[in-house]
Enzyme design. Structure first.
Site, PDB file in Angstrom:
ATOM      1  N   PRO A 212      44.970  46.376  44.497  1.00  0.00           N
ATOM      2  CA  PRO A 212      45.879  45.469  43.783  1.00  0.00           C
ATOM      3  C   PRO A 212      45.986  45.884  42.313  1.00  0.00           C
ATOM      4  CG  PRO A 212      43.752  44.410  44.133  1.00  0.00           C
ATOM      5  CD  PRO A 212      43.685  45.729  44.837  1.00  0.00           C
ATOM      6  N   ASP A 387      42.409  48.221  38.864  1.00  0.00           N
ATOM      7  CA  ASP A 387      42.131  47.615  40.162  1.00  0.00           C
ATOM      8  C   ASP A 387      41.668  46.187  39.890  1.00  0.00           C
ATOM      9  OD1 ASP A 387      41.098  46.753  42.573  1.00  0.00           O
ATOM     10  OD2 ASP A 387      40.016  48.610  43.006  1.00  0.00           O
ATOM     11  N   HIS A 388      42.485  45.202  40.282  1.00  0.00           N
ATOM     12  CA  HIS A 388      42.181  43.810  39.955  1.00  0.00           C
ATOM     13  C   HIS A 388      40.958  43.279  40.704  1.00  0.00           C
ATOM     14  CE1 HIS A 388      42.986  40.223  37.839  1.00  0.00           C
ATOM     15  NE2 HIS A 388      44.310  40.276  37.863  1.00  0.00           N
ATOM     16  N   ARG A 389      40.505  43.979  41.725  1.00  0.00           N
ATOM     17  CA  ARG A 389      39.276  43.570  42.413  1.00  0.00           C
ATOM     18  C   ARG A 389      38.058  43.789  41.534  1.00  0.00           C
ATOM     19  NH1 ARG A 389      39.779  47.344  47.596  1.00  0.00           N
ATOM     20  NH2 ARG A 389      40.015  48.788  45.833  1.00  0.00           N
TER      21      ARG A 389
END
Length: 415
Positions: A212, A387-389
């Site tokens: 994401p 990476d939004h994780r």
């Protein structure tokens, strides 16, 4: 006994390689350390060294041919070995072909075994083995007429092909997802994907499908950096020292910012997040067939001079196709700089398994407001894809502003 030269695994993601060229030919003597071939991997074209010595008896994989990792490329006979009885190794299993349509009968594969019924090893020439596979001849039923009973071309050509048993493909097979491809005209140029290009396509697709992404940008005042760079390069020019690029300073700003905001120097690990102890800067370098990303390792321990010299050396080896497999290991964050191509700003795709990539645009002269007055200024756009994780927006913003700080106050990088 004969020694097999196998397709080496030259990178962590390599599953097959293309034999670009042979530096040695059948009959040549090989010593340990000799360069015997050039192999194109998913990341670069690399030289392959010999780890044994002897005489090349047979070359099994020709130039321009792809082979899976572990496949035998050639055979070396040791000193004083009778090369007349040296034979090719067992053939690797054929690559699985795509499933046929439900209405199309498929011929059953016929093994070209290398072990006879009595357990003894069959002696088969590479050409005979190839013809047997094409004709569907079971080599265990063929009597060899060559030296020491070796099966040669004539033996296979005179043998009766095994009968093919039609096997219907399952009618209920799940449909294979297909891309949307263009209609190709007679005059259009079609270039098959190289190993490197295939891996680039696969990894970037994987990145966009599974990571994401989110994107941030800041505009930096590049005037202080350009003034310092000009001063340093003027001095080094007089002494014949190293010439620094803008990219060198941006890389150093990234490294210092990773130390200030270590949460960006990290990766998603399924049920955990790994925050790396060392900073490894993957430097995106454009080459003829795509992009390679060799790594400045343990970069937090290196001076601006060491970083600059290492990047220059890696770029030269990349252009000369001399990068080594271990030069791609240890990357924790990537830099992609398109400023030299006149690009002002862009959003880069995260380089998995890393969590962030910095995109660098060109330095643009534009009108800016300085203390209420419109003046000419030098501006550079720095982007960050995350990476939004792993990285939240506030953390990414903190990191990006740290990079901005070092660019606008470049002497801080020299302390």
């Amino acid at each position: 006994m004969p020694i097999n030269i196998e397709m080496p695994k030259l990178s962590d993601t390599m599953t097959e390689g293309t034999l670009v060229s042979w530096r040695k030919k059948a009959g040549d003597t090989v010593e340990i350390g000799d360069i015997i071939a050039e192999i194109e991997t998913d990341k670069a074209t690399m030289e392959m060294e010999a780890f044994d010595e002897g005489t090349i008896v047979e070359i099994l994989v020709q130039e321009g041919t792809k082979a899976p990792v572990g496949d035998v490329l050639a055979i070396i006979a040791e000193e004083d070995e009778d090369v007349s009885v040296v034979t090719a190794p067992p053939a690797a299993p054929a690559t699985k072909a795509p499933a046929a349509a439900a209405s199309t009968p498929v011929a059953a594969a016929v093994p070209t075994a290398t072990v006879a019924a009595d357990g003894s090893r069959l002696r088969v020439s590479p050409l005979a083995r190839k013809i047997a596979a094409e004709k569907g001849v079971d080599l265990t039923t063929v009597k060899g007429s060559g030296p020491s009973g070796r099966i040669v071309k004539a033996d296979v050509e005179s043998a009766k092909a095994a009968s093919a048993t039609p096997v219907a493909a399952p009618s209920s097979a799940a449909p294979v997802p297909q891309g949307i491809f263009p209609a190709v005209g007679a005059d259009d140029k079609v270039t098959p994907l190289s190993g490197m290009r295939k891996i680039i396509a696969e990894r970037l697709l994987l990145s966009k499908q599974t990571i994401p992404h989110f994107y941030l940008h800041v505009e930096c005042d590049a005037a202080p950096l350009m003034a310092l760079r000009k001063q340093i390069n003027a001095q080094t020019e007089q002494t014949g020292g190293n010439k620094y690029s803008v990219n060198d300073f941006v890389v150093k700003a990234m490294i210092n910012s990773c130390e200030e905001v270590p949460a960006v120097n990290a990766a998603y690990n399924g049920d955990s997040v790994v925050e790396f102890a060392n900073v490894g800067i993957s430097v995106a370098i454009a080459v003829e067939d795509g992009l390679v990303t060799p790594v400045v390792k343990t970069a937090q321990n290196k001076s601006l001079l060491e970083i600059s010299q290492e990047i220059k050396a890696m770029a030269k080896r990349a252009r000369d196709k001399k990068l080594l497999p271990n030069e791609f290991d240890g990357g924790t964050i990537t830099i992609s700089n398109l400023g030299a191509w006149g690009v002002e700003s862009f959003d880069a795709i995260v380089n998995p398994p890393q969590a962030a990539i910095v995109s660098v645009g060109g330095i643009i002269e534009k009108a800016v407001s300085i203390k209420g007055e419109i003046k000419s200024g030098l501006r550079m756009n720095i982007g960050l894809s995350c990476d939004h994780r792993v990285v939240d927006g506030a953390v990414a913003a903190t990191y990006l502003n740290a990079v901005k700080k070092f660019i606008e106050q470049p002497t801080l990088m020299l302390v």
